[in-house]
Design a protein around this motif. Structure first.
Motif, mmCIF file in Angstrom:
data_model
loop_
_atom_site.group_PDB
_atom_site.id
_atom_site.type_symbol
_atom_site.label_atom_id
_atom_site.label_comp_id
_atom_site.label_asym_id
_atom_site.label_seq_id
_atom_site.Cartn_x
_atom_site.Cartn_y
_atom_site.Cartn_z
ATOM 1 N N ILE A 165 0.893 -1.166 0.000
ATOM 2 C CA ILE A 165 0.000 0.000 0.000
ATOM 3 C C ILE A 165 0.926 1.209 0.000
ATOM 4 C CG2 ILE A 165 -1.664 1.365 1.316
ATOM 5 C CD1 ILE A 165 -2.863 -1.224 2.373
ATOM 6 N N ALA A 166 1.004 1.889 -1.138
ATOM 7 C CA ALA A 166 1.904 3.044 -1.251
ATOM 8 C C ALA A 166 1.359 4.237 -0.469
ATOM 9 C CB ALA A 166 2.094 3.414 -2.717
ATOM 10 N N ALA A 167 0.036 4.461 -0.586
ATOM 11 C CA ALA A 167 -0.593 5.600 0.106
ATOM 12 C C ALA A 167 -2.069 5.334 0.292
ATOM 13 C CB ALA A 167 -0.382 6.881 -0.692
ATOM 14 N N ILE A 168 -2.620 5.933 1.337
ATOM 15 C CA ILE A 168 -4.049 5.774 1.617
ATOM 16 C C ILE A 168 -4.572 7.045 2.269
ATOM 17 C CG2 ILE A 168 -3.499 4.634 3.817
ATOM 18 C CD1 ILE A 168 -6.119 3.025 3.498
ATOM 19 N N HIS A 169 -5.714 7.540 1.814
ATOM 20 C CA HIS A 169 -6.330 8.711 2.440
ATOM 21 C C HIS A 169 -7.779 8.843 1.975
ATOM 22 C CE1 HIS A 169 -4.580 10.509 -1.317
ATOM 23 N NE2 HIS A 169 -5.831 10.931 -1.412
ATOM 24 N N ARG A 170 -8.541 9.638 2.725
ATOM 25 C CA ARG A 170 -9.918 9.926 2.323
ATOM 26 C C ARG A 170 -9.931 11.013 1.250
ATOM 27 N NH1 ARG A 170 -14.065 10.887 7.212
ATOM 28 N NH2 ARG A 170 -12.253 11.556 8.424
ATOM 29 N N VAL A 171 -10.797 10.835 0.261
ATOM 30 C CA VAL A 171 -10.982 11.886 -0.744
ATOM 31 C C VAL A 171 -12.255 12.682 -0.477
ATOM 32 C CG1 VAL A 171 -9.646 10.779 -2.560
ATOM 33 C CG2 VAL A 171 -12.070 10.246 -2.349
ATOM 34 N N PHE A 207 -2.066 1.190 -4.599
ATOM 35 C CA PHE A 207 -1.349 -0.067 -4.406
ATOM 36 C C PHE A 207 -0.061 -0.069 -5.226
ATOM 37 C CE2 PHE A 207 -5.761 -1.238 -3.478
ATOM 38 C CZ PHE A 207 -5.608 -1.905 -2.277
ATOM 39 N N ASP A 208 0.958 -0.757 -4.696
ATOM 40 C CA ASP A 208 2.255 -0.854 -5.360
ATOM 41 C C ASP A 208 2.718 0.550 -5.755
ATOM 42 O OD1 ASP A 208 2.155 -3.525 -4.843
ATOM 43 O OD2 ASP A 208 1.556 -4.110 -6.863
ATOM 44 N N ARG A 209 2.802 0.867 -7.017
ATOM 45 C CA ARG A 209 3.279 2.211 -7.374
ATOM 46 C C ARG A 209 2.133 3.191 -7.610
ATOM 47 N NH1 ARG A 209 8.631 1.829 -11.219
ATOM 48 N NH2 ARG A 209 10.000 0.856 -9.669
ATOM 49 N N ASP A 210 1.278 2.878 -8.562
ATOM 50 C CA ASP A 210 0.244 3.862 -8.917
ATOM 51 C C ASP A 210 -1.085 3.224 -9.292
ATOM 52 O OD1 ASP A 210 1.049 2.714 -11.224
ATOM 53 O OD2 ASP A 210 1.606 4.548 -12.273
ATOM 54 N N ASP A 253 -7.970 9.391 10.312
ATOM 55 C CA ASP A 253 -7.093 9.658 9.168
ATOM 56 C C ASP A 253 -5.621 9.607 9.553
ATOM 57 O OD1 ASP A 253 -9.244 10.506 7.122
ATOM 58 O OD2 ASP A 253 -9.699 11.706 8.892
ATOM 59 N N VAL A 254 -5.321 10.061 10.766
ATOM 60 C CA VAL A 254 -3.935 10.024 11.261
ATOM 61 C C VAL A 254 -3.471 8.570 11.396
ATOM 62 C CG1 VAL A 254 -2.431 10.577 13.216
ATOM 63 C CG2 VAL A 254 -4.132 12.247 12.441
ATOM 64 N N ILE A 255 -4.310 7.726 12.000
ATOM 65 C CA ILE A 255 -3.988 6.302 12.164
ATOM 66 C C ILE A 255 -3.862 5.611 10.801
ATOM 67 C CG2 ILE A 255 -4.981 4.075 12.879
ATOM 68 C CD1 ILE A 255 -3.765 5.400 15.211
ATOM 69 N N LEU A 256 -4.770 5.959 9.895
ATOM 70 C CA LEU A 256 -4.760 5.388 8.549
ATOM 71 C C LEU A 256 -3.411 5.632 7.869
ATOM 72 C CD1 LEU A 256 -7.224 3.940 7.266
ATOM 73 C CD2 LEU A 256 -7.679 6.027 5.984
ATOM 74 N N ALA A 257 -2.950 6.881 7.926
ATOM 75 C CA ALA A 257 -1.676 7.240 7.300
ATOM 76 C C ALA A 257 -0.493 6.588 8.014
ATOM 77 C CB ALA A 257 -1.519 8.759 7.293
ATOM 78 N N LYS A 258 -0.526 6.632 9.338
ATOM 79 C CA LYS A 258 0.588 6.109 10.137
ATOM 80 C C LYS A 258 0.769 4.611 9.957
ATOM 81 C CE LYS A 258 2.213 5.791 14.933
ATOM 82 N NZ LYS A 258 1.854 6.042 16.345
ATOM 83 N N PHE A 303 -0.621 2.527 7.452
ATOM 84 C CA PHE A 303 -0.708 1.878 6.143
ATOM 85 C C PHE A 303 0.088 2.544 5.019
ATOM 86 C CE2 PHE A 303 -4.690 0.822 8.403
ATOM 87 C CZ PHE A 303 -4.477 -0.548 8.530
ATOM 88 N N ASN A 304 0.466 3.817 5.153
ATOM 89 C CA ASN A 304 1.298 4.425 4.107
ATOM 90 C C ASN A 304 2.628 3.687 4.029
ATOM 91 O OD1 ASN A 304 -0.500 6.336 3.234
ATOM 92 N ND2 ASN A 304 0.351 8.022 4.437
ATOM 93 N N ARG A 305 2.998 3.256 2.813
ATOM 94 C CA ARG A 305 4.245 2.512 2.569
ATOM 95 C C ARG A 305 4.310 1.212 3.379
ATOM 96 N NH1 ARG A 305 5.307 7.693 3.025
ATOM 97 N NH2 ARG A 305 6.047 7.527 5.161
#
Length: 442
Positions: free
Chosen positions: A19-25, A34-37, A68-73, A75-77
């Motif tokens: 999971i390269a990045a995750i956030h709410r839109v 996922f992976d790169r893009d 959102d803070v937990i999500l980024a912390k 699951f990002n990378r």
């Protein structure tokens, strides 16, 4: 979502390793790269959840809630250790890890497509809730979703789900988005255009009701004449009369019914002089009122056209941001405000609004304007040295949409506000600038 579809989507998701990045839109949709893009969107709206892919889904704002803070912390990378459909139910569960300097940290991302209890839940390796999109108490469900509490499993469904084969999962995910967008877009357009058309009718009605300058001048002269006649006939006027009979200068008698009774003739004459003065002022300022209403009508027509031409719901959401209730802040009717991924974007509805924007913008704010032709002025509020190109392009598109309804290629210049020199009114000169091309035919 159908259980059969989720099973096939889970098999598709097993190809990804990171999971390269995750956030709410937006409030209920999360984007996972996922992976790169390879970007997939998970719409967690209650009773109307879905999974989809699309070219781009603009971020309505930057979310900073604990979830959102937990999500980024967490699951990002992060590395994906496994993906499964939990207990063969409508729950996609990602097992992930992040290698820190001290130890490997295991976290579960649980996406529950369970009707009114649809949720995103972040769990540790012991199934303890770290955070959730929606917290659920014991009064609402037997299955409590609360930070620090162990999450219970959902009872297995007492039936066998029917199979609905998907020929190609990726095409299916794009199809989900297109179908949802078509339905939602048509509904939103109808709703928003109806509201704008009502506003337009009111403005056009006000414009038609405006008095002409000649009529106002004639009224002013008549009221002034009556005021002078009252003074000339003062000795014959009794206190608190309702009707006056005034001897005019040509020998005729003029009858006047008073709207209000006065104790003496001098106050009656003063009331007529006041009416005369107001009529003169209205006649002098009529062109300002006319111009204000004309610009509002033109702006509303452009707004209706922009909504009608919107290609997706994200554009509608951008055009109609949620109203923040703040009684201390008075809304300026000459300026339209939008939010693009957390950036405040303002444009002038008329010359007055353009002037206000130019005067209130800070040095680092970005100014946009159509190249070498009249247009609305647009300001992006920022203190950054450089903005993402997509923000510039979105603001430039707004500049075009609210300047012309024509379909063509347009050039939009942009530069920091400090590079723009005001000449007179909203007329400006600028030298250092960049240009972006906007094609409204696309």
């Amino acid at each position: 979502m159908k259980l059969s579809h989720l099973k096939q989507i889970v098999e598709y998701l097993k190809q990804f390793k990171k999971i390269a990045a995750i956030h709410r839109v937006n409030d209920t949709i999360i984007k996972i790269a996922f992976d790169r893009d390879d970007e997939i969107y998970f719409n967690m709206t209650r009773s109307n959840s879905s999974i989809f892919k699309c070219k781009e889904y603009p971020r309505s704002k930057v979310y900073n809630a604990p979830f959102d803070v937990i999500l980024a912390k967490r699951f990002n990378r992060s590395n994906i250790l496994g993906v499964e459909l939990l207990n063969d139910d409508k729950i996609i569960r990602f097992k992930t890890s992040i290698a820190s300097a001290y130890k490997e940290e295991l976290t579960y991302l649980q996406l529950e497509f369970t009707g009114k209890y649809t949720n995103i839940i972040v769990l540790d390796e012991n199934n303890i809730v770290l955070e959730a999109l929606r917290h659920i108490d014991l009064f609402s469900s037997f299955r409590e979703v609360r930070v620090g509490q162990k999450l219970l499993d959902i009872p297995q469904a007492p039936f066998i789900a029917k199979e609905y084969p998907i020929e190609d999962v990726e095409s299916f995910l794009y199809g989900v988005y297109n179908k949802e967008q078509e339905q939602k877009l048509a509904s939103l357009k109808k709703q928003k255009i109806s509201s704008l058309e009502k506003k337009l009718k009111k403005l056009e009605k006000l414009y038609k009701k405006l008095d002409s300058e000649e009529l106002l001048q004639a009224q002013a002269s008549e009221f002034e004449h009556l005021g002078n006649l009252v003074l000339a006939n003062a000795q014959n006027i009794k206190p608190y009369v309702k009707k006056l009979e005034l001897n005019d200068y040509d020998g005729s008698v003029k009858e006047v019914v008073l709207e209000k009774q006065y104790p003496n003739a001098f106050l009656i004459s003063e009331s007529f002089f006041t009416k005369s003065k107001k009529a003169k002022q209205r006649a002098r300022h009529l062109h300002i009122e006319e111009e204000s209403l004309r610009s509002k009508i033109e702006h509303t027509k452009l707004f209706i056209n922009t909504v009608a031409e919107a290609k997706d719901t994200a554009k509608i959401e951008l055009l109609f941001p949620k109203q923040i209730q703040n009684k201390k802040i008075k809304k300026d009717e000459s300026i339209e405000t939008f939010w693009i991924e957390g950036y405040k974007v303002q444009l002038g509805k008329n010359e007055k609004g353009n002037i206000k924007l130019l005067e209130s913008a800070k040095a680092k704010d970005i100014w946009l304007h159509l190249k070498e032709r009249p247009s609305t002025h647009v300001i992006i509020t920022t203190d950054k040295q450089s903005l993402p190109e997509r923000i510039i392009k979105s603001a430039a598109r707004l500049c075009v949409d609210f300047s012309t309804a024509s379909k063509d290629k347009f050039l939009v210049d942009y530069t920091p506000r400090r590079e723009v020199n005001i000449q007179k009114g909203a007329n400006v000169l600028y030298n250092k600038y960049k240009t972006v091309e906007i094609d409204t035919r696309e």
